[in-house]
Design a protein around this motif. Structure first.
Motif, PDB file in Angstrom:
ATOM      1  N   VAL A  21       0.923  -1.167  -0.290  1.00  0.00           N
ATOM      2  CA  VAL A  21       0.119   0.212   0.066  1.00  0.00           C
ATOM      3  C   VAL A  21       0.753   1.303   0.098  1.00  0.00           C
ATOM      4  O   VAL A  21       0.506   2.291  -0.706  1.00  0.00           O
ATOM      5  N   LEU A  22       2.123   1.207   0.723  1.00  0.00           N
ATOM      6  CA  LEU A  22       2.956   2.420   0.612  1.00  0.00           C
ATOM      7  C   LEU A  22       3.476   2.570  -0.814  1.00  0.00           C
ATOM      8  O   LEU A  22       3.519   3.931  -1.172  1.00  0.00           O
ATOM      9  N   SER A  23       3.714   1.396  -1.539  1.00  0.00           N
ATOM     10  CA  SER A  23       3.879   1.633  -3.052  1.00  0.00           C
ATOM     11  C   SER A  23       2.982   2.158  -3.714  1.00  0.00           C
ATOM     12  O   SER A  23       3.282   3.087  -4.548  1.00  0.00           O
ATOM     13  N   LEU A  24       1.666   1.798  -3.619  1.00  0.00           N
ATOM     14  CA  LEU A  24       0.628   2.326  -4.234  1.00  0.00           C
ATOM     15  C   LEU A  24       0.458   3.818  -3.838  1.00  0.00           C
ATOM     16  O   LEU A  24       0.297   4.730  -4.808  1.00  0.00           O
ATOM     17  N   ILE A  25       0.905   4.260  -2.621  1.00  0.00           N
ATOM     18  CA  ILE A  25       0.640   5.754  -2.294  1.00  0.00           C
ATOM     19  C   ILE A  25       1.954   6.377  -2.892  1.00  0.00           C
ATOM     20  O   ILE A  25       1.526   7.451  -3.233  1.00  0.00           O
ATOM     21  N   ASP A  26       2.860   5.909  -3.026  1.00  0.00           N
ATOM     22  CA  ASP A  26       4.113   6.664  -3.888  1.00  0.00           C
ATOM     23  C   ASP A  26       3.589   6.708  -5.112  1.00  0.00           C
ATOM     24  O   ASP A  26       4.007   7.856  -5.907  1.00  0.00           O
ATOM     25  N   VAL A  27       2.997   5.781  -5.825  1.00  0.00           N
ATOM     26  CA  VAL A  27       2.672   5.843  -7.276  1.00  0.00           C
ATOM     27  C   VAL A  27       1.639   7.108  -7.453  1.00  0.00           C
ATOM     28  O   VAL A  27       1.732   7.778  -8.125  1.00  0.00           O
ATOM     29  N   ILE A  28       0.650   6.935  -6.449  1.00  0.00           N
ATOM     30  CA  ILE A  28      -0.559   7.972  -6.628  1.00  0.00           C
ATOM     31  C   ILE A  28       0.350   9.530  -6.422  1.00  0.00           C
ATOM     32  O   ILE A  28      -0.069  10.478  -7.230  1.00  0.00           O
TER      33      ILE A  28
END
Length: 101
Positions: A52-59
């Motif tokens: 989810v942290l990776s997803l937040i970074d991409v967002i």
């Protein structure tokens, strides 16, 4: 075809679909340039805090992202420490995303 990201749909509901690391990477890539999904439901999908942290970074890195709500309850790997880390990541990046644990 693993994810039905239909044109014009603002909610992507993956609730109770078990996701692995590869599926989460695929999902993150799909959402990178998506301009329509506003709510992502990952409840009970077995996601990890790091994913989810990776997803937040991409967002945060994507000016096209429209995600404003991220539902991630019933994921045992996201404990209180993980919840604080995710909330801090959203705040540090200045994102306007509602996290629902």
């Amino acid at each position: 075809d693993a994810f039905d990201v239909l044109e014009g749909e603002s909610v992507l509901n993956l609730r109770e679909r078990r996701l692995g690391a590869g599926a989460m990477r695929l999902l993150t890539g799909l959402l990178k340039n998506n301009r329509e999904v506003q709510e992502l439901d990952l409840a009970a999908t077995n996601v990890q805090t790091e994913w989810v942290l990776s997803l937040i970074d991409v967002i945060a890195a994507s000016p096209k992202s429209t995600i404003s709500t991220l539902n991630i309850p019933y994921n045992p790997a996201i404990d209180e420490v993980g919840q604080r880390a995710l909330a801090a990541a959203v705040e540090q990046r200045g994102l306007k995303i509602s996290l629902n644990f």
